[in-house]
Design a protein around this motif. Sequence first.
Motif, PDB file in Angstrom:
ATOM      1  N   LEU A 228      29.296  29.004  36.121  1.00  0.00           N
ATOM      2  CA  LEU A 228      28.632  30.260  36.446  1.00  0.00           C
ATOM      3  C   LEU A 228      29.546  31.438  36.129  1.00  0.00           C
ATOM      4  CD1 LEU A 228      27.002  29.221  39.834  1.00  0.00           C
ATOM      5  CD2 LEU A 228      25.806  29.657  37.685  1.00  0.00           C
ATOM      6  N   TYR A 229      30.797  31.374  36.603  1.00  0.00           N
ATOM      7  CA  TYR A 229      31.776  32.436  36.343  1.00  0.00           C
ATOM      8  C   TYR A 229      33.153  31.950  36.783  1.00  0.00           C
ATOM      9  CZ  TYR A 229      31.184  33.297  41.369  1.00  0.00           C
ATOM     10  OH  TYR A 229      31.113  33.146  42.719  1.00  0.00           O
ATOM     11  N   LYS A 230      34.163  32.725  36.409  1.00  0.00           N
ATOM     12  CA  LYS A 230      35.518  32.472  36.890  1.00  0.00           C
ATOM     13  C   LYS A 230      35.958  33.649  37.749  1.00  0.00           C
ATOM     14  CE  LYS A 230      37.352  29.255  33.463  1.00  0.00           C
ATOM     15  NZ  LYS A 230      38.529  28.957  32.599  1.00  0.00           N
ATOM     16  N   THR A 231      36.754  33.346  38.770  1.00  0.00           N
ATOM     17  CA  THR A 231      37.109  34.383  39.742  1.00  0.00           C
ATOM     18  C   THR A 231      38.220  35.302  39.270  1.00  0.00           C
ATOM     19  OG1 THR A 231      38.754  33.003  40.856  1.00  0.00           O
ATOM     20  CG2 THR A 231      36.464  32.842  41.632  1.00  0.00           C
ATOM     21  N   GLY A 232      39.050  34.852  38.292  1.00  0.00           N
ATOM     22  CA  GLY A 232      40.261  35.602  37.983  1.00  0.00           C
ATOM     23  C   GLY A 232      41.238  35.474  39.137  1.00  0.00           C
ATOM     24  N   GLN A 233      42.271  36.321  39.166  1.00  0.00           N
ATOM     25  CA  GLN A 233      43.251  36.309  40.255  1.00  0.00           C
ATOM     26  C   GLN A 233      42.741  37.195  41.387  1.00  0.00           C
ATOM     27  OE1 GLN A 233      46.176  34.556  40.267  1.00  0.00           O
ATOM     28  NE2 GLN A 233      45.756  33.681  38.247  1.00  0.00           N
ATOM     29  N   LYS A 234      42.491  36.572  42.530  1.00  0.00           N
ATOM     30  CA  LYS A 234      41.974  37.322  43.673  1.00  0.00           C
ATOM     31  C   LYS A 234      42.685  36.872  44.944  1.00  0.00           C
ATOM     32  CE  LYS A 234      38.434  39.559  41.678  1.00  0.00           C
ATOM     33  NZ  LYS A 234      38.795  39.239  40.310  1.00  0.00           N
TER      34      LYS A 234
ATOM     35  N   ALA B 128      48.545  36.671  52.763  1.00  0.00           N
ATOM     36  CA  ALA B 128      47.357  36.308  51.988  1.00  0.00           C
ATOM     37  C   ALA B 128      46.699  35.104  52.636  1.00  0.00           C
ATOM     38  CB  ALA B 128      47.744  35.991  50.544  1.00  0.00           C
ATOM     39  N   LEU B 129      45.481  35.277  53.094  1.00  0.00           N
ATOM     40  CA  LEU B 129      44.771  34.173  53.743  1.00  0.00           C
ATOM     41  C   LEU B 129      44.227  33.194  52.700  1.00  0.00           C
ATOM     42  CD1 LEU B 129      42.716  36.159  56.422  1.00  0.00           C
ATOM     43  CD2 LEU B 129      45.048  35.279  56.575  1.00  0.00           C
ATOM     44  N   ILE B 130      43.632  33.741  51.650  1.00  0.00           N
ATOM     45  CA  ILE B 130      43.038  32.937  50.575  1.00  0.00           C
ATOM     46  C   ILE B 130      43.546  33.461  49.238  1.00  0.00           C
ATOM     47  CG2 ILE B 130      40.887  32.080  49.542  1.00  0.00           C
ATOM     48  CD1 ILE B 130      41.090  31.321  52.442  1.00  0.00           C
ATOM     49  N   THR B 131      43.928  32.552  48.354  1.00  0.00           N
ATOM     50  CA  THR B 131      44.345  32.923  47.000  1.00  0.00           C
ATOM     51  C   THR B 131      43.475  32.181  45.995  1.00  0.00           C
ATOM     52  OG1 THR B 131      46.642  33.235  47.738  1.00  0.00           O
ATOM     53  CG2 THR B 131      46.254  33.016  45.363  1.00  0.00           C
ATOM     54  N   LEU B 132      42.815  32.946  45.127  1.00  0.00           N
ATOM     55  CA  LEU B 132      41.976  32.367  44.080  1.00  0.00           C
ATOM     56  C   LEU B 132      42.697  32.518  42.745  1.00  0.00           C
ATOM     57  CD1 LEU B 132      38.552  33.989  45.115  1.00  0.00           C
ATOM     58  CD2 LEU B 132      39.443  31.773  45.806  1.00  0.00           C
ATOM     59  N   ASP B 133      42.990  31.401  42.111  1.00  0.00           N
ATOM     60  CA  ASP B 133      43.722  31.416  40.846  1.00  0.00           C
ATOM     61  C   ASP B 133      42.765  31.058  39.711  1.00  0.00           C
ATOM     62  OD1 ASP B 133      45.610  31.429  38.874  1.00  0.00           O
ATOM     63  OD2 ASP B 133      46.679  29.633  39.546  1.00  0.00           O
ATOM     64  N   ASP B 134      41.975  32.063  39.298  1.00  0.00           N
ATOM     65  CA  ASP B 134      40.993  31.886  38.223  1.00  0.00           C
ATOM     66  C   ASP B 134      40.125  30.650  38.449  1.00  0.00           C
ATOM     67  OD1 ASP B 134      39.814  32.981  35.991  1.00  0.00           O
ATOM     68  OD2 ASP B 134      40.991  31.786  34.576  1.00  0.00           O
ATOM     69  N   VAL B 135      39.548  30.575  39.651  1.00  0.00           N
ATOM     70  CA  VAL B 135      38.752  29.416  40.048  1.00  0.00           C
ATOM     71  C   VAL B 135      37.429  29.399  39.289  1.00  0.00           C
ATOM     72  CG1 VAL B 135      37.582  28.280  41.972  1.00  0.00           C
ATOM     73  CG2 VAL B 135      39.787  29.410  42.349  1.00  0.00           C
ATOM     74  N   PRO B 136      37.069  28.285  38.646  1.00  0.00           N
ATOM     75  CA  PRO B 136      35.744  28.183  38.027  1.00  0.00           C
ATOM     76  C   PRO B 136      34.687  27.871  39.092  1.00  0.00           C
ATOM     77  CG  PRO B 136      36.989  26.183  37.599  1.00  0.00           C
ATOM     78  CD  PRO B 136      37.916  27.102  38.354  1.00  0.00           C
ATOM     79  N   VAL B 137      33.637  28.656  39.129  1.00  0.00           N
ATOM     80  CA  VAL B 137      32.542  28.428  40.073  1.00  0.00           C
ATOM     81  C   VAL B 137      31.385  27.831  39.275  1.00  0.00           C
ATOM     82  CG1 VAL B 137      30.966  29.477  41.726  1.00  0.00           C
ATOM     83  CG2 VAL B 137      33.300  30.345  41.512  1.00  0.00           C
ATOM     84  N   GLN B 138      30.935  26.661  39.692  1.00  0.00           N
ATOM     85  CA  GLN B 138      29.949  25.908  38.925  1.00  0.00           C
ATOM     86  C   GLN B 138      28.725  25.580  39.765  1.00  0.00           C
ATOM     87  OE1 GLN B 138      32.549  22.582  38.035  1.00  0.00           O
ATOM     88  NE2 GLN B 138      33.022  23.387  35.986  1.00  0.00           N
ATOM     89  N   THR B 139      27.635  25.271  39.058  1.00  0.00           N
ATOM     90  CA  THR B 139      26.442  24.754  39.721  1.00  0.00           C
ATOM     91  C   THR B 139      26.714  23.315  40.153  1.00  0.00           C
ATOM     92  OG1 THR B 139      25.547  23.935  37.635  1.00  0.00           O
ATOM     93  CG2 THR B 139      24.942  26.184  38.291  1.00  0.00           C
ATOM     94  N   PRO B 140      25.898  22.749  41.038  1.00  0.00           N
ATOM     95  CA  PRO B 140      26.120  21.353  41.455  1.00  0.00           C
ATOM     96  C   PRO B 140      26.147  20.364  40.291  1.00  0.00           C
ATOM     97  CG  PRO B 140      24.588  22.428  42.960  1.00  0.00           C
ATOM     98  CD  PRO B 140      24.839  23.391  41.835  1.00  0.00           C
TER      99      PRO B 140
END
Length: 505
Positions: A312-318, A295-307
């Motif tokens: 904006l959204y959450k990534t979930g497990q990816k 696994a090169l990148i692991t996203l653990d329900d990362v919150p993506v926000q405006t500056p």
Amino acid sequence: MTIININALGVTLGDPLFSDLTLTISKGDRIGLVAANGRGKTTLLDCLAGQFDPTTGEITRARGLRVGHVAQNVPDVAQGQTLYDWVLAALPAEQAEYESWRVDVVLDGLSVPYDVHHKPLRELSGGWQRTAMLATAWVTEPDILLLDEPTNHLDLYRIGLLQDWLAALPRDVPVVITSHDRAFLDATTNRTLFLRVERSRVFQRPFTAARNALDEADGADERRFANDLNKAQQLRKQAAKLKNIGINSGSDLLITKTKQLNERAAQMEAAAKPAHQDRSAGDIKLGNSGTHAKALITLDDVPVQTPDGRLLYKTGQKWVSQGDRIVLLGANGTGKTQLIKMIQQALSGASPTLKCAPSVVPAYSDQHLSQLSDSDTPMTAIAGQFNIGDQRARGVLAGAGVSIQMQDTKIAALSGGQKARLAMLVLRLKNPNFYLLDEPTNHLDIEGQEALERELIAHDASCLLVSHDRSFLRNVGNRFWWIDGKKLKEVENPEAFLSGEMGAP
């Protein structure tokens, strides 16, 4: 009915751009104009609009023809005007005073929100500026539309709206479109002109079908050329045999026959025309240094926000694994670029919810090519950043389409296509194993887009990318993440997004 007739047209600017171009434009024509970067598409449109004088040949226009010409950039003098006022100014003064409603009708047809109408052009995105230019041309009720890269800066949603708008135009209004968007050309044209230095070709079909026909025609030319040269060679062999026999026998008749055969061979060689060979705009080559990480990148329900901190959204497990070519789908403003930037920042520092394998070697390119500095030269960008020596640096730059003459000039002076190829060269020299690409096909011609597709697939490159080019994302992607509301979900393919949602906000 013919409205423009082009006869033996040619333009030379230092080197020939095109020559001996003959074309008839009639009512109902929707012509896709295709060529590599810098090969004369914009110049030809300028000639059709009467804004540039060709070197040779002539253009005959129907009497009183009104031409709507949409260039690539808004003029500097218009930047301080509001969108509405600039479109209004395109009308004659008396008409503008009493028929301003025409502007409202055109802007409504192009789905321009009211809150955009009265903003200065300099404050609007490139997509809205292009829409304003289209409105300025159409409000004058032209008899023909010339569109130079109309999809530049548009997201998928507005590309879809533009396609619908063009389809709804009166069928007798011809349109000539230059574009590097293959799917857009397929959807909006019924003829295709491949502009070449010599022997430009026209096909009565949209881009993809025309491209197949062009390949067949070029293949036939290549076989015909080889056959003509082979026939000439056989004649010369016969002539050589007859010459020996004539000399040994003292026959003047055979000596004369030998001369005739050689003359025929010379005529055939002179008449044989080689198949068209495109001058490459520059190679695009990528690499993949590989990694043992699963696994090169692991996203653990990362919150993506405006500056400013708005969710904006959450990534979930990816997870991003080796060989994944993930396309990030979503409307403008939903946070695609924000996620790309978050991963890029995490690769150079710690993040509690976003983990990167230690062996990841990233290569990042954003849509503005900000990894290039306009104040640098191509040589300082390469030789100063990579330990490859001046001689090799000049060689790889030339291979990427940056000529020796341009290598010591400021990057700001390069064309958009040259900058894009230089940016891809910089990525390759980093010897990465993971690519983060935000609109990588911006400024690339069709040849460059196809080369980038081949490289990503051939090297089984791992990447996360954003693109508004439907052909590119369909061809490259093997996984698709869709920003849907407040969630990032994985979908099997992009078709529901492209055909159903089209990135609609």
